[in-house]
Motif scaffolding. Structure first.
Motif, short mmCIF file in Angstrom:
data_model
loop_
_atom_site.label_atom_id
_atom_site.label_comp_id
_atom_site.label_asym_id
_atom_site.label_seq_id
_atom_site.Cartn_x
_atom_site.Cartn_y
_atom_site.Cartn_z
N ASP A 153 1.28 -1.45 0.10
CA ASP A 153 0.35 0.22 0.41
C ASP A 153 0.79 1.29 0.22
OD1 ASP A 153 -3.03 0.99 0.46
OD2 ASP A 153 -1.83 1.81 1.91
N LEU A 154 1.99 1.33 1.19
CA LEU A 154 3.25 1.99 0.66
C LEU A 154 2.96 3.31 -0.48
CD1 LEU A 154 3.69 4.56 2.73
CD2 LEU A 154 5.31 2.80 3.39
N PRO A 155 3.89 1.92 -0.63
CA PRO A 155 4.41 2.79 -2.04
C PRO A 155 3.37 3.01 -3.07
CG PRO A 155 5.46 0.15 -1.56
CD PRO A 155 4.14 0.90 -1.55
N ARG A 156 2.21 3.47 -3.12
CA ARG A 156 1.05 3.69 -3.79
C ARG A 156 0.90 5.50 -3.69
NH1 ARG A 156 -0.68 2.38 -9.16
NH2 ARG A 156 -0.34 -0.56 -9.37
N ARG A 157 0.87 5.14 -2.10
CA ARG A 157 0.79 6.06 -1.41
C ARG A 157 1.88 7.56 -1.47
NH1 ARG A 157 -4.00 5.70 1.27
NH2 ARG A 157 -4.39 3.28 1.51
N LEU A 159 3.83 7.41 -3.66
CA LEU A 159 4.02 8.19 -4.97
C LEU A 159 3.12 9.85 -5.18
CD1 LEU A 159 4.93 8.27 -8.25
CD2 LEU A 159 2.91 6.24 -8.74
N ASN A 160 1.91 9.06 -4.88
CA ASN A 160 1.02 10.64 -5.19
C ASN A 160 1.58 11.19 -3.57
OD1 ASN A 160 -0.57 9.24 -7.03
ND2 ASN A 160 -2.59 9.35 -6.00
N ASP A 161 2.05 11.35 -2.97
CA ASP A 161 2.30 12.26 -2.41
C ASP A 161 3.02 13.23 -2.81
OD1 ASP A 161 0.74 11.86 -0.34
OD2 ASP A 161 2.20 11.07 1.64
N VAL A 162 4.46 12.38 -3.75
CA VAL A 162 5.41 13.18 -4.03
C VAL A 162 4.76 14.07 -5.66
CG1 VAL A 162 7.54 12.54 -5.78
CG2 VAL A 162 7.39 11.75 -4.21
N LEU A 163 3.98 13.44 -5.78
CA LEU A 163 3.39 14.25 -7.28
C LEU A 163 2.25 15.11 -6.47
CD1 LEU A 163 1.94 11.16 -9.42
CD2 LEU A 163 3.46 12.39 -10.06
N MET A 164 1.83 15.26 -6.18
CA MET A 164 1.08 15.95 -5.24
C MET A 164 1.42 17.81 -4.85
SD MET A 164 1.02 18.11 -1.37
CE MET A 164 1.09 16.76 -0.52
N VAL A 165 2.74 17.09 -4.88
CA VAL A 165 3.80 18.81 -4.74
C VAL A 165 3.91 19.90 -6.06
CG1 VAL A 165 6.00 20.19 -4.02
CG2 VAL A 165 5.27 17.69 -2.65
N PRO A 166 3.98 19.19 -7.06
CA PRO A 166 4.19 19.42 -8.48
C PRO A 166 3.19 20.10 -8.46
CG PRO A 166 5.13 17.57 -8.74
CD PRO A 166 4.83 18.15 -6.95
N GLU A 167 1.50 19.01 -8.16
CA GLU A 167 0.60 19.98 -8.71
C GLU A 167 0.34 21.04 -8.37
OE1 GLU A 167 -4.35 19.69 -8.76
OE2 GLU A 167 -2.81 20.28 -6.88
N VAL A 168 0.23 21.60 -6.94
CA VAL A 168 0.27 21.79 -5.68
C VAL A 168 0.67 23.67 -6.43
CG1 VAL A 168 -0.14 23.16 -3.83
CG2 VAL A 168 -0.90 20.63 -4.10
N VAL A 169 1.97 23.04 -6.42
CA VAL A 169 2.79 24.36 -6.89
C VAL A 169 2.07 25.11 -7.90
CG1 VAL A 169 5.78 25.40 -7.47
CG2 VAL A 169 4.77 23.83 -5.44
N ALA A 170 2.48 23.83 -8.91
CA ALA A 170 1.72 24.51 -10.33
C ALA A 170 0.01 25.78 -10.51
CB ALA A 170 1.51 23.56 -11.03
N PRO A 215 0.50 8.53 4.80
CA PRO A 215 0.55 7.89 4.68
C PRO A 215 0.89 6.15 4.71
CG PRO A 215 2.33 8.71 3.57
CD PRO A 215 0.91 9.91 4.75
N PHE A 216 0.89 6.45 6.17
CA PHE A 216 2.00 5.57 7.52
C PHE A 216 0.92 5.05 7.42
CE2 PHE A 216 5.69 8.26 6.64
CZ PHE A 216 6.51 6.51 5.65
#
Length: 281
Positions: A153-157, A159-170, A215-216
């Motif tokens: 479960d954790l790796p998938r979560r 990944l979206n946590d990492v993708l969230m940062v550029p999404e919010v910044v953009a 995510p934990f």
């Protein structure tokens, strides 16, 4: 009964949480009618579920309303709303408007002739330019199959946590609609849900677009703690909650969910500005 004020108007009148809840209850009843008509299972989520159990209605100081449904039902619900959304509402989701922020609940159903500005400017509504686009709303959360195995479960979560940062910044700093990042976030969530469903997982939870929980320590529930849903008293009607509300609320709210918070914690927290429907609407 104490009144929780969300806005003081220039003429001296006030808008209270109770006034907002009357509008939210109308929206909830209309959603329920659509879901019943099309056999779509949904249930009250978060504070709305807590209100149903602890107060047999809204929490007196709660100024929003949340429901949830499984992804398969949610995807059917989108198609139904395209055809049958009542005239007094608009609905917003990424499937119909790519300006929609995929990091918030999967859909907002808004009442025309009203206005609501949320406190959280980081997640401001980007779906503008049509009647009702900023109306008072009910949130629709999406649940999907998940694995109880942390290593799966954790790796998938993450990944979206990492993708969230550029999404919010953009979106918030550069005011660019990061459609590609949004699609990647959605794809990761959908792929994980399909993977767990194929493995016949007995567990479900907030889909992975919801990155606002550690995510934990994700929201994960046994499928049979939610289904089959049950209708219970809610204000002057009945609305559905999880099959086993104790287990659901212990995970979603906390083991002391029946205990009222201190008085200084009882206040409306989501609304910055609001306009209610006119009396003749």
């Amino acid at each position: 009964m104490e009144q929780y004020v969300v806005k003081k108007n220039p003429d001296g009148s006030e808008i209270t949480v109770g006034d907002v809840q009357k509008v939210l209850l109308v929206i909830l009843k209309d959603i329920d009618a659509i879901c019943r008509r099309h056999s779509i299972s949904y249930w009250l989520n978060g504070g709305s579920a807590l209100g149903a159990v602890r107060h047999q209605g809204f929490i007196p100081w709660d100024d929003d309303a949340d429901i949830a449904m499984m992804r398969s039902d949610f995807e059917r619900f989108i198609e139904i709303m395209k055809k049958e959304c009542p005239e007094k509402y608009v609905f917003q989701c990424f499937a119909t408007d790519d300006r929609y922020n995929v990091l918030i609940p999967g859909m907002k159903i808004r009442m025309k002739g009203t206005y609501l500005q949320e406190v959280n400017t980081l997640l401001d509504n980007r779906c503008k330019g049509y009647e009702g686009c900023d109306g008072i709303f009910v949130d629709v959360f999406v649940y999907d199959y998940v694995s109880p195995n942390m290593f799966e479960d954790l790796p998938r979560r993450l990944l979206n946590d990492v993708l969230m940062v550029p999404e919010v910044v953009a979106d918030n700093v550069f005011h660019i609609n990061p459609i590609g990042i949004k699609k990647a976030i959605m794809h990761n969530a959908h792929a994980y849900g399909r993977h767990c469903e194929k493995k016949h997982s007995d567990y479900i939870g907030f889909d992975l677009t919801w990155v606002w929980k550690s995510p934990f320590k994700p929201f994960i529930f046994r499928y049979d703690d939610i289904f089959p849903t049950q209708y219970v008293p809610f204000e002057d009607t009945q609305l559905p909650i999880a099959a086993h509300p104790h287990e659901f609320l212990t995970m979603g709210i906390g083991p002391g969910y029946m205990q009222l918070p201190p008085v200084n914690k009882r206040y409306a927290k989501h609304i910055r500005d609001i306009r209610l429907p006119k009396e003749d609407d």
